[in-house]
Design an enzyme around this catalytic site. Sequence first.
Site, mmCIF file in Angstrom:
data_model
loop_
_atom_site.group_PDB
_atom_site.id
_atom_site.type_symbol
_atom_site.label_atom_id
_atom_site.label_comp_id
_atom_site.label_asym_id
_atom_site.label_seq_id
_atom_site.Cartn_x
_atom_site.Cartn_y
_atom_site.Cartn_z
ATOM 1 N N GLY A 43 0.828 -1.195 0.000
ATOM 2 C CA GLY A 43 0.000 0.000 0.000
ATOM 3 C C GLY A 43 0.859 1.240 0.000
ATOM 4 O O GLY A 43 1.968 1.251 -0.521
ATOM 5 N N CYS A 44 0.369 2.283 0.620
ATOM 6 C CA CYS A 44 1.073 3.553 0.703
ATOM 7 C C CYS A 44 2.413 3.382 1.423
ATOM 8 O O CYS A 44 2.457 2.796 2.496
ATOM 9 C CB CYS A 44 0.193 4.553 1.451
ATOM 10 S SG CYS A 44 1.028 6.071 1.890
ATOM 11 N N PHE A 45 3.483 3.904 0.829
ATOM 12 C CA PHE A 45 4.784 3.724 1.488
ATOM 13 C C PHE A 45 4.896 4.500 2.791
ATOM 14 O O PHE A 45 5.696 4.156 3.653
ATOM 15 C CB PHE A 45 5.974 3.968 0.575
ATOM 16 C CG PHE A 45 6.022 5.230 -0.252
ATOM 17 C CD1 PHE A 45 5.396 6.406 0.111
ATOM 18 C CD2 PHE A 45 6.737 5.225 -1.440
ATOM 19 C CE1 PHE A 45 5.476 7.548 -0.666
ATOM 20 C CE2 PHE A 45 6.833 6.369 -2.223
ATOM 21 C CZ PHE A 45 6.201 7.534 -1.831
ATOM 22 N N CYS B 283 2.645 4.459 5.089
ATOM 23 C CA CYS B 283 2.138 3.492 6.074
ATOM 24 C C CYS B 283 3.187 2.427 6.386
ATOM 25 O O CYS B 283 3.426 2.107 7.552
ATOM 26 C CB CYS B 283 0.883 2.800 5.550
ATOM 27 S SG CYS B 283 -0.553 3.862 5.392
#
Length: 194
Positions: free
Chosen positions: A29-31, A33
Amino acid sequence: MRFFSILAATLALAFCTAVKADSIVLGGGCFWCMDAAFKLLPGVTHITCGYAGGTLAHPTYEDVCTETTGHAEVVKVDYDPAKVSLDKVLDYFWEAHNPTQVGGQGDDMGPSYRSIILYANPDQKAAAERTRGETQKGLSQPIVTEIVPLQKFWPAEDYHQDYFEKHPDQAYCSLVIRPKVDKLKELLDAKKAN
């Protein structure tokens, strides 16, 4: 003079041995996170947000956001193998995101947010496949995580590094990342207690 040369060589060797670290490139997912999540894991020495798995050389965030480069948002996790094994890093990876979600994580959708392990050698590939198999046993949905060879890791722009630490009150950080971090802290505390 010879004594100081030997002493300097011994100290240099001791320093190089003391800071030995391995690394693996992971996307979940989002880096931002994943960066915040892996900073909680004991034995991790450094995290670098970046891009991998695509075809464009020197991609920028804007390039990757077009979803045409093939890159995923990833983190390069540097860790001390004397403190945490590769299997433990990968076990934590499986817990830090949803490896069964197709096409992204949560509301972050698109191929740049896919679940991916980019291995640098046969040992990393074997560990990724082994831990995926062990994790799959406890899940009702199939794991969709790609396990592919790492061709090139491209560090992301400086403003993406340590994003959660620098912007804890930003809406995405407080609404998406903080609950994930809190859940992972509880998980790590529970494991410590056992």
